[in-house]
Scaffold this active site. Sequence first.
Site, mmCIF file in Angstrom:
data_model
loop_
_atom_site.group_PDB
_atom_site.id
_atom_site.type_symbol
_atom_site.label_atom_id
_atom_site.label_comp_id
_atom_site.label_asym_id
_atom_site.label_seq_id
_atom_site.Cartn_x
_atom_site.Cartn_y
_atom_site.Cartn_z
ATOM 1 N N GLY A 10 0.869 -1.319 0.103
ATOM 2 C CA GLY A 10 0.111 0.073 -0.124
ATOM 3 C C GLY A 10 0.899 1.234 0.207
ATOM 4 N N GLN A 11 0.029 2.425 -0.072
ATOM 5 C CA GLN A 11 1.101 3.588 -0.122
ATOM 6 C C GLN A 11 1.929 4.018 1.111
ATOM 7 O OE1 GLN A 11 -0.984 7.347 -0.813
ATOM 8 N NE2 GLN A 11 -2.853 6.602 0.009
ATOM 9 N N ASP A 36 -2.339 -13.050 4.667
ATOM 10 C CA ASP A 36 -3.825 -12.609 4.714
ATOM 11 C C ASP A 36 -4.110 -12.497 6.061
ATOM 12 O OD1 ASP A 36 -6.637 -12.465 4.626
ATOM 13 O OD2 ASP A 36 -6.970 -14.313 3.392
ATOM 14 N N ALA A 60 -5.194 -2.562 5.105
ATOM 15 C CA ALA A 60 -6.346 -2.050 5.458
ATOM 16 C C ALA A 60 -7.336 -2.034 4.145
ATOM 17 C CB ALA A 60 -6.502 -0.343 5.657
ATOM 18 N N THR A 101 -7.936 6.058 11.270
ATOM 19 C CA THR A 101 -8.332 7.083 10.313
ATOM 20 C C THR A 101 -9.325 7.973 10.973
ATOM 21 O OG1 THR A 101 -9.951 7.372 8.263
ATOM 22 C CG2 THR A 101 -10.513 5.563 9.729
ATOM 23 N N ASP A 102 -9.335 9.353 10.546
ATOM 24 C CA ASP A 102 -10.429 10.214 10.578
ATOM 25 C C ASP A 102 -11.763 9.803 10.501
ATOM 26 O OD1 ASP A 102 -9.265 10.591 7.896
ATOM 27 O OD2 ASP A 102 -10.908 11.998 7.563
ATOM 28 N N TYR A 125 -16.635 1.920 6.112
ATOM 29 C CA TYR A 125 -15.287 2.134 6.270
ATOM 30 C C TYR A 125 -14.824 2.563 7.500
ATOM 31 C CZ TYR A 125 -10.557 4.267 5.848
ATOM 32 O OH TYR A 125 -9.292 4.766 6.059
ATOM 33 N N LYS A 129 -13.100 0.464 10.703
ATOM 34 C CA LYS A 129 -11.739 0.799 11.077
ATOM 35 C C LYS A 129 -11.958 1.085 12.655
ATOM 36 C CE LYS A 129 -8.436 1.637 9.504
ATOM 37 N NZ LYS A 129 -7.199 0.758 9.315
ATOM 38 N N TRP A 150 -6.553 12.010 5.131
ATOM 39 C CA TRP A 150 -6.565 12.497 3.534
ATOM 40 C C TRP A 150 -5.116 12.095 3.267
ATOM 41 C CZ3 TRP A 150 -8.778 17.988 2.845
ATOM 42 C CH2 TRP A 150 -10.091 18.201 3.233
#
Length: 292
Positions: A10-11, A36, A60, A101-102, A125, A129, A150
């Site tokens: 992922g990023q 996994d 995620a 996450t926000d 989502y 989370k 973001w």
Amino acid sequence: MKILITGAQGQVGKELKTVANEQGFTVIAAGRNELDVTKLEKVKSYIQSKNADIVINAAAYTAVDKAEEEQDIAYAINRDGASNLARASKEQNIPLLHISTDYVFDGSQADAYCENDAVSPLGIYGASKWQGEEAIREELAQHIILRVAWVFGAQGDNFVKTMLRLEQDQYELNVVADQFGGPSPAKNIAETLIALATQYQKNKTLEWGTYHYCGTEKTNRYDFAKKIFKQAKEQGLIEKEIKVNAITTAEYPTPAKRPANSMLDCSKIKNTFGIEMPSWKEALNQVLTELK
């Protein structure tokens, strides 16, 4: 010290690998093909066999709109995956650093969100989370939950790369101007998590708990988009002028609702660990340079 990174494709995961390697850590990079996270026994076996000193979970399900249709998958990765990693880490007596996450907040309050503000996810989502956070808290005392907002970078899918892709065949874009937040550079998130791992290596403990981390300077998606195009043109990444129109969220309906205010109060992580918040404008310049 040996660091196991999940979600390594992922990023943020890719940035984590780079930063950890640069700082001399032994890195075990586990993408979806290697691990996994939804399979408890496989997670336990994998973590035991790798003999890691710390786990950083960047795995995620982040497709916010698609999650409304693929609820089972979202919960399997974001809730059950987090729970499985926490349980496996507890068995090996090692800590877990986890990205959240926000979107656990509904965005209705005017001020930036603190860690102890009431959560109220607007969609699957955010709910998945949040339940992942709760599972970690229940299973494992040695944890850091890092809420970010973001996220953008040169890797993966994100708002910056979406804007640049849309620019290729359009001359005018409508972007919502009533959703606010502090863009979080993926590289800085990775540097923060590795800094926490480094402190753990030195002290064999951390001030465990939940922390917020995002870019400084509150902005909205409309102004963020304009800044992306301005800097991209200055760097020669794009040639044409593109007109950006400010619209409301109501004018751009999506399957999942977004928080109107995603700004996070990051004073706790600064006061506890001395970690400063990044300038998203400076980071944007660096990301666009990487994308040239």
